[in-house]
Design a protein around this motif. Structure first.
Motif, PDB file in Angstrom:
ATOM      1  N   GLN A 182       0.890  -1.235  -0.077  1.00 32.87           N
ATOM      2  CA  GLN A 182       0.262  -0.015  -0.228  1.00 32.87           C
ATOM      3  C   GLN A 182       0.870   1.362   0.022  1.00 32.87           C
ATOM      4  OE1 GLN A 182      -2.800   0.628   3.238  1.00 32.87           O
ATOM      5  NE2 GLN A 182      -4.138   1.948   2.156  1.00 32.87           N
TER       6      GLN A 182
ATOM      7  N   LEU B  53       0.996   2.664  -8.184  1.00 34.57           N
ATOM      8  CA  LEU B  53       0.074   2.650  -7.383  1.00 34.57           C
ATOM      9  C   LEU B  53      -0.166   4.291  -6.856  1.00 34.57           C
ATOM     10  CD1 LEU B  53       0.952  -0.327  -4.653  1.00 34.57           C
ATOM     11  CD2 LEU B  53      -0.803  -0.075  -6.244  1.00 34.57           C
TER      12      LEU B  53
ATOM     13  N   GLU C  17      -3.599   3.556  -2.687  1.00 40.02           N
ATOM     14  CA  GLU C  17      -3.905   2.229  -3.461  1.00 40.02           C
ATOM     15  C   GLU C  17      -3.285   1.104  -2.777  1.00 40.02           C
ATOM     16  OE1 GLU C  17      -5.499   3.884  -7.655  1.00 40.02           O
ATOM     17  OE2 GLU C  17      -3.442   3.070  -7.408  1.00 40.02           O
TER      18      GLU C  17
ATOM     19  N   TRP D 193      -2.094  -2.965  -3.862  1.00 41.27           N
ATOM     20  CA  TRP D 193      -1.861  -4.018  -4.657  1.00 41.27           C
ATOM     21  C   TRP D 193      -1.874  -5.487  -3.929  1.00 41.27           C
ATOM     22  CZ3 TRP D 193       1.441  -8.148  -5.429  1.00 41.27           C
ATOM     23  CH2 TRP D 193       1.125  -8.996  -6.522  1.00 41.27           C
TER      24      TRP D 193
END
Length: 334
Positions: A167, A316, A320, A322
């Motif tokens: 993040q 990112l 955000e 992943w």
């Protein structure tokens, strides 16, 4: 399998570790050495699925923890001259592979992670680890982003599950490039030999690599042996491998499999479709282990002139995340 499960803290050959147990299954993770999942074993059969360091090898392992267990690579593999420029910012990494003048494998596999929890119940045992990078962390000087990486390992009837998330906490977009240098024993059964095992992986096209082990942007035809590895399975030591491939999932699954035909057992490494590339290395066809390495991105991705989609390059934005889930488990082989 008995569903007895537990977690506990106990040294692994002198290194602080968190252990997971579930029935006959056992795993150990080393928070002080990059959250490396250093052991995954089945005591009922004597199987050892991961390449573990011997006790006398621990100092060498700590100095170079890339070829045992499951190291976390971020950013993974090689970067030309230890540098790249992206989004108006230049990133500079130490040259730690002098023979190629490249930076190799990033920093997450060598630094200390925190243990967030370890717990067990009748269904599973699990451990959560994390590391947060900000201005106060030493690696911020060459990766100037605030972010958190989280890893959760779970043992259950379904084998060993790995969940990873990244993040971005910073204001600027952050490149996200990740891989696991997973070192699988082949064979994994104690009385088997290299001749007893075959290997299959969902590889696609083979990338052409320069003498510095960097992609040229071109592809190479697969050898007959590689084609068999892709289509069916083949002895993993038939050719020396230090090869880079696109991933080509089948039936929605992106996998590497080792079958021990002597015992009739298949080890499945289902990595998830978030990994768009493979590196596969068999240590000069050593006959004892190989590393099917799932990667999100093409090697040296920011320096290669192909589209972000083709090279698996992820950006990112602030906040955000992943995330991807992988699993190592065994099934009876047909």
């Amino acid at each position: 399998m008995s569903n007895h499960s537990s977690t506990f803290e106990q040294a692994y050959q002198g290194e602080p570790a968190v252990w997971l147990r579930y029935g006959d299954l056992e795993a150990a993770v080393l928070p002080g050495v990059g959250a490396n999942l250093i052991a995954y074993r089945d005591h009922g059969s004597g199987y050892r699925f991961l390449r573990e360091p011997e006790e006398q090898e621990m100092d060498a392992f700590r100095a170079n923890p890339g070829v045992n267990g499951i190291p976390v690579l971020f950013p993974p593999n090689r970067y030309e001259d230890g540098t790249f420029t992206w989004n108006g910012r230049t990133y500079n990494f130490p040259i730690n592979e002098p023979e190629t003048n490249n930076h190799l494998h990033g920093f997450l596999h060598t630094i200390v992670w925190d243990v967030d929890f370890h717990e067990a119940n009748e269904q599973e045992s699990r451990v959560g680890l994390s590391v947060s990078i900000d201005e106060s962390h030493p690696v911020y000087s060459y990766w100037p982003h605030s972010f958190t990486a989280k890893l959760v390992y779970t043992l259950s009837d379904n084998g060993l599950q790995q969940q990873i998330s990244i993040q971005n906490h910073g204001n600027d977009p952050m490149p996200m490039m990740l891989a696991f240098h997973t070192a699988l024993n082949a064979p994994f059964a104690p009385d088997s030999t290299a001749e007893d095992v075959t290997f299959h992986a969902t590889i696609g096209q083979r990338r052409q690599m320069s003498e510095r082990m960097l992609p040229t942007g071109e592809f190479q035809p697969l050898s007959a042996w590689e084609q068999q590895l892709k289509d069916e399975s083949v002895n993993p030591y038939g050719e020396e491998m230090d090869n880079h491939y696109t991933a080509e999932p089948r039936n929605g699954r992106n996998i590497a499999e080792i079958v021990d035909h002597r015992v009739g057992v298949k080890l499945v490494y289902d990595v998830g479709t978030g990994y768009k590339h493979w590196m596969i290395w068999n240590c000069k066809a050593s006959g004892s282990f190989l590393c099917p390495e799932p990667q999100t991105n093409l090697v040296n991705a920011p320096n290669v002139n192909v589209s972000d989609e083709e090279k698996g390059f992820i950006s990112l934005k602030q906040g955000e995340i992943w995330e991807e889930t992988s699993r190592l488990y065994v099934v009876k082989s047909l």
